[in-house]
Design an enzyme around this catalytic site. Structure first.
Site, short mmCIF file in Angstrom:
data_model
loop_
_atom_site.label_atom_id
_atom_site.label_comp_id
_atom_site.label_asym_id
_atom_site.label_seq_id
_atom_site.Cartn_x
_atom_site.Cartn_y
_atom_site.Cartn_z
N TYR A 94 0.79 -1.23 0.00
CA TYR A 94 0.00 0.00 0.00
C TYR A 94 0.83 1.29 0.00
O TYR A 94 0.26 2.38 -0.07
CB TYR A 94 -0.95 0.00 1.21
CG TYR A 94 -1.93 -1.15 1.18
CD1 TYR A 94 -2.82 -1.30 0.12
CD2 TYR A 94 -1.97 -2.09 2.20
CE1 TYR A 94 -3.71 -2.35 0.08
CE2 TYR A 94 -2.87 -3.15 2.17
CZ TYR A 94 -3.73 -3.27 1.11
OH TYR A 94 -4.62 -4.32 1.06
N HIS A 124 -8.16 2.23 -6.20
CA HIS A 124 -7.42 1.32 -5.32
C HIS A 124 -5.94 1.65 -5.37
O HIS A 124 -5.40 1.95 -6.44
CB HIS A 124 -7.61 -0.15 -5.75
CG HIS A 124 -9.02 -0.60 -5.63
ND1 HIS A 124 -9.62 -0.82 -4.42
CD2 HIS A 124 -9.96 -0.84 -6.58
CE1 HIS A 124 -10.87 -1.19 -4.63
NE2 HIS A 124 -11.11 -1.20 -5.93
N ASP A 154 -25.51 -0.97 -5.01
CA ASP A 154 -26.86 -0.42 -5.22
C ASP A 154 -26.88 1.09 -4.98
O ASP A 154 -27.58 1.83 -5.69
CB ASP A 154 -27.86 -1.11 -4.30
CG ASP A 154 -28.13 -2.56 -4.69
OD1 ASP A 154 -27.71 -2.97 -5.79
OD2 ASP A 154 -28.76 -3.27 -3.88
N HIS A 188 -15.34 -5.86 -2.50
CA HIS A 188 -15.49 -7.24 -2.95
C HIS A 188 -16.69 -7.95 -2.34
O HIS A 188 -16.92 -9.12 -2.62
CB HIS A 188 -14.21 -8.02 -2.60
CG HIS A 188 -12.96 -7.26 -2.91
ND1 HIS A 188 -12.62 -6.89 -4.20
CD2 HIS A 188 -11.97 -6.74 -2.12
CE1 HIS A 188 -11.48 -6.21 -4.17
NE2 HIS A 188 -11.08 -6.09 -2.93
#
Ligand code: CA2
Length: 145
Positions: free
Chosen positions: A25, A103, A90, A83
């Site tokens: 990261y 990401h 929605d 995920h």
């Protein structure tokens, strides 16, 4: 003229950035990323509203808020919820403000369980795999929408 806002929403555990797994990261903390984006947004003539939550419902409330407030765009790193969350999928489908999935890592180059993105199925675009630069590039793209 009022400055248009781009929301930058970050999901669970991203508050820990810079403390562990820098090989995946990077070394930037979330505050470092927020600072860089703030400067970059100003240069582009926008302001950012940068937030992080470990709670799925907060991310959904903030997507709805961005839409109700007439935000220019949303950059969304839903982290692990990417995920799993049909509710976030929605929520993105239910709003008209464009959402760009972001990401730090490239989930497709990692474990199989990260290959499915419910966010990506609803988002306008995805920027991934470039560390903190993923956010900057997504901001550049959002500014042009
Ligand atoms: O690469 C990304 O930005 C992710 O959204 C990060 C998520 C991961 O579940 C996604 O598959 C890809 C994980 C965020 C957790 O961040 C940490 C930071 C430091 C230490 C531990 C976790």
């Amino acid at each position: 003229m009022t400055t248009k806002t781009i929301y930058v929403l970050n999901g669970p555990n991203l508050n820990l950035l810079g403390t562990r797994e820098p090989e995946i990261y990077g070394h930037d903390t979330l505050d470092d990323i927020a600072g860089k984006l703030d400067d970059h947004a100003r240069a582009l003539g926008f302001e950012i509203d940068f937030r992080q939550s470990n709670h799925e419902g907060h991310l959904i409330d903030w997507l709805q808020e961005a839409n109700a407030d007439g935000a220019h765009a949303v950059l969304l790193n839903a982290a692990g919820y990417t995920h799993t969350s049909i509710a976030i999928h929605d929520a993105i489908k239910a709003i008209s403000v464009p959402v760009i999935e972001v990401h730090l890592s490239n989930p497709h180059a990692r474990e199989h369980f990260r290959h499915r993105s419910y966010v990506g199925k609803a988002a306008k675009a995805t920027v991934a795999g470039l560390g903190a630069e993923s956010y900057t590039l997504a901001l550049d793209a959002a500014a042009k929408l």
